[in-house]
Design an enzyme around this catalytic site. Sequence first.
Site, mmCIF file in Angstrom:
data_model
loop_
_atom_site.group_PDB
_atom_site.id
_atom_site.type_symbol
_atom_site.label_atom_id
_atom_site.label_comp_id
_atom_site.label_asym_id
_atom_site.label_seq_id
_atom_site.Cartn_x
_atom_site.Cartn_y
_atom_site.Cartn_z
ATOM 1 N N LYS A 208 0.838 -1.198 0.000
ATOM 2 C CA LYS A 208 0.000 0.000 0.000
ATOM 3 C C LYS A 208 0.881 1.259 0.000
ATOM 4 O O LYS A 208 0.659 2.181 -0.758
ATOM 5 C CB LYS A 208 -0.910 -0.043 1.232
ATOM 6 C CG LYS A 208 -1.919 1.049 1.278
ATOM 7 C CD LYS A 208 -2.895 0.810 2.427
ATOM 8 C CE LYS A 208 -3.666 2.092 2.710
ATOM 9 N NZ LYS A 208 -4.550 1.974 3.852
ATOM 10 N N GLU A 214 10.432 -4.828 4.300
ATOM 11 C CA GLU A 214 10.440 -6.229 3.877
ATOM 12 C C GLU A 214 10.151 -6.337 2.377
ATOM 13 O O GLU A 214 10.862 -7.012 1.620
ATOM 14 C CB GLU A 214 9.363 -7.024 4.638
ATOM 15 C CG GLU A 214 9.640 -7.262 6.107
ATOM 16 C CD GLU A 214 9.171 -6.129 7.011
ATOM 17 O OE1 GLU A 214 8.921 -5.011 6.508
ATOM 18 O OE2 GLU A 214 9.082 -6.370 8.236
ATOM 19 N N GLY A 268 -4.848 -2.113 4.936
ATOM 20 C CA GLY A 268 -4.100 -3.253 4.407
ATOM 21 C C GLY A 268 -4.723 -4.596 4.777
ATOM 22 O O GLY A 268 -4.896 -5.479 3.936
ATOM 23 N N ARG A 269 -5.095 -4.751 6.051
ATOM 24 C CA ARG A 269 -5.587 -6.061 6.502
ATOM 25 C C ARG A 269 -7.001 -6.367 6.022
ATOM 26 O O ARG A 269 -7.516 -7.447 6.274
ATOM 27 C CB ARG A 269 -5.484 -6.162 8.029
ATOM 28 C CG ARG A 269 -6.133 -5.027 8.789
ATOM 29 C CD ARG A 269 -5.729 -5.044 10.266
ATOM 30 N NE ARG A 269 -6.231 -3.892 11.009
ATOM 31 C CZ ARG A 269 -5.613 -2.716 11.078
ATOM 32 N NH1 ARG A 269 -4.476 -2.538 10.412
ATOM 33 N NH2 ARG A 269 -6.116 -1.724 11.774
ATOM 34 N N GLU A 354 -4.402 -6.500 15.025
ATOM 35 C CA GLU A 354 -3.901 -5.191 14.594
ATOM 36 C C GLU A 354 -5.029 -4.157 14.683
ATOM 37 O O GLU A 354 -4.790 -2.969 14.869
ATOM 38 C CB GLU A 354 -3.342 -5.274 13.163
ATOM 39 C CG GLU A 354 -2.405 -4.134 12.816
ATOM 40 C CD GLU A 354 -1.603 -4.360 11.540
ATOM 41 O OE1 GLU A 354 -0.439 -4.789 11.613
ATOM 42 O OE2 GLU A 354 -2.141 -4.120 10.444
ATOM 43 N N HIS A 385 -4.825 -33.237 18.069
ATOM 44 C CA HIS A 385 -3.636 -34.002 18.475
ATOM 45 C C HIS A 385 -2.502 -33.082 18.913
ATOM 46 O O HIS A 385 -1.350 -33.507 18.978
ATOM 47 C CB HIS A 385 -3.183 -34.891 17.311
ATOM 48 C CG HIS A 385 -4.218 -35.907 16.945
ATOM 49 N ND1 HIS A 385 -4.272 -37.156 17.514
ATOM 50 C CD2 HIS A 385 -5.275 -35.830 16.102
ATOM 51 C CE1 HIS A 385 -5.298 -37.817 17.014
ATOM 52 N NE2 HIS A 385 -5.930 -37.028 16.158
ATOM 53 N N LYS A 513 9.551 -0.584 14.040
ATOM 54 C CA LYS A 513 10.102 -0.278 12.711
ATOM 55 C C LYS A 513 11.157 0.819 12.814
ATOM 56 O O LYS A 513 12.237 0.724 12.239
ATOM 57 C CB LYS A 513 8.985 0.243 11.777
ATOM 58 C CG LYS A 513 8.054 -0.798 11.217
ATOM 59 C CD LYS A 513 7.160 -0.128 10.171
ATOM 60 C CE LYS A 513 5.912 -0.935 9.875
ATOM 61 N NZ LYS A 513 4.942 -0.217 9.052
HETATM 62 O O1 F6P Z 1 2.510 -4.022 9.955
HETATM 63 C C1 F6P Z 1 2.005 -2.789 9.626
HETATM 64 C C2 F6P Z 1 1.449 -2.712 8.249
HETATM 65 O O2 F6P Z 1 1.283 -1.364 7.958
HETATM 66 C C3 F6P Z 1 0.148 -3.480 8.058
HETATM 67 O O3 F6P Z 1 -0.946 -2.805 8.540
HETATM 68 C C4 F6P Z 1 0.146 -3.674 6.590
HETATM 69 O O4 F6P Z 1 -0.781 -4.632 6.222
HETATM 70 C C5 F6P Z 1 1.588 -4.073 6.363
HETATM 71 O O5 F6P Z 1 2.324 -3.278 7.274
HETATM 72 C C6 F6P Z 1 2.105 -3.893 4.965
HETATM 73 O O6 F6P Z 1 2.066 -2.559 4.556
HETATM 74 P P1 F6P Z 1 2.215 -2.171 3.037
HETATM 75 O O7 F6P Z 1 1.110 -2.788 2.263
HETATM 76 O O8 F6P Z 1 2.169 -0.664 3.014
HETATM 77 O O9 F6P Z 1 3.556 -2.677 2.558
#
Ligand code: F6P
Length: 545
Positions: A208, A214, A268-269, A354, A385, A513
């Site tokens: 987003k 990452e 995002g979620r 979250e 199990h 972060k």
């Molecule tokens: O972990 C925080 C967060 O902002 C989430 O809410 C989101 O889903 C994720 O990081 C990834 O963010 P982006 O889509 O901006 O890379």
Amino acid sequence: MTLKKIDPTQTSSWKSLKSHFNEIKDVDMKEMFRKGKKAKDFTINWDDFSIDFSKNRLNSKTLDLLLNLASECNLKHAIEQQFSGEKINQTESRAVLHSAVRGGIDQKIMVDNQDVMPSILKSRKKIKTFTDNVLSGKITGSTNKPFTDIVNIGIGGSDLGPSMVVEALKYYSSKLKSHFVSNVDGDHVLEILKDLNPETTLFIIVSKTFTTQETISNATTIRNWMVRMMGENSVQSHFAAVSTNTNAIENFGIKSDYVFSMNDWVGGRFSLWSSVGLSICLSIGSENFENLLKGARKMDIHFKSSPFNENIPVVLAMISIWYNNFFNCETEAIIPYSQYLSKLPAYLQQAVMESNGKSADRNGQNIAYQTGNIIWGNTGTNSQHAFFQLIHQGTKLIPCDFIGFNKPLYSENTQHNKLMSNFFAQTEALMMGKTSGEVKSELAKLSLDENQIKFLLPYKIFEGNKPTNTILIEKLSPKSLGSLIAMYEHKIFVQGIIWNIFSYDQWGVELGKQLASKVLDEIENKEPKIHDDSTNSLLKNYLKD
Ligand code: F6P
């Protein structure tokens, strides 16, 4: 208009629930059934869903009081505010419109005096056309070979939803093989690249913000790999991107036809229904993707229009509040009896925790009651199990959602009755338990002597009275999965409203972060700065040679 700011504990329903709790806390569910409690009075049948919430420590008075609480907290109006595009995500000054991105063609939803539906439908069409062209071989890699593999590069909401749905709908999959790279652990991306043919692989960068460490690190590693193997020109044929940050995408070298936009009013979620679901669409085909949206849309209508006592997300949310805030339950388990839904608990962990893991209320005050549920779980029967011992005989009360399907997907599946007998038996066992009398007579049949029976007795007793919801669905399909996910999304919303919190921001992920980025500088320059003694010695150890 913003959401009303009502402290739930100051409502008259909360006070009544507190005194009602004392009446009901020790009541045995099986006794309630013996005295005439009827499952049908605590079951909601809707579409091809049947939600039996009768195996809970509640009666009709409890339910009435919980639903009164929802009314006192202005839930009805809050639902309208959400669906009509009001900026209820006040701390980010945004609307909350994941329901709009799966909305129907006849809807009109205004944000900042503009109807957002035309642009939503336009991007939905772009996803469909792109998917159809990839699947038909009209869109190919740089050497004109059709794509065989797709890789979703994203994390959090840009990973968990798509990967959960792709796994859940594997039975309906297209000819493309899907992969997901999320962790900044370079071994994750390298392990996946190891088996991929660059000529036939399409990479989809989903972020987003397009700033997430990452995702950008993994995308850069993959881009370098691609350029090494196929040259710079291949990038534009092998990378697509989904983001609100179109400038950053351009700098990455992705051509505009392969860029899919997002809106800041989709968290995002909650974004798998939007362009973030591109990898879902590619992996199940555009018709199945449309059915996923349809199922969610149907649940949206149910949630918006059903009275609270027939409203699945409202009832489930309020039951969960009953356990969280009155029984003081720490966690909730999600147990899907379908291997396809193995990623559902992890997906819900982000969606729920979250969203509702907050300790400041909508007035900015510290909260004096419990919010966000801790979500965990795994598939049945595997979890039987593994951790069911603790649910049956541990010291904690853990309400569980059991999710099952009447029909299996493969017609030659001869094991479905076995799976479902476990599904039904577990909720019964959790409620019924096993009394000392029952244990004694079982042990007596094994010809054990009195001393042996006395010794074993406490270990073999099951207290029972463990609450469960049974969510029984006709069959796992794109449509029913869409409804199921939307059901949980709305449950999260309801709980956030009652707890008087903002469910759609996530400031709590920022501190880690920020610190990680400082520590990375220190590691790369081999110059640790002053930290606490523990962090100092850990860094010293890491940088030792
Ligand atoms: O972990 C925080 C967060 O902002 C989430 O809410 C989101 O889903 C994720 O990081 C990834 O963010 P982006 O889509 O901006 O890379």
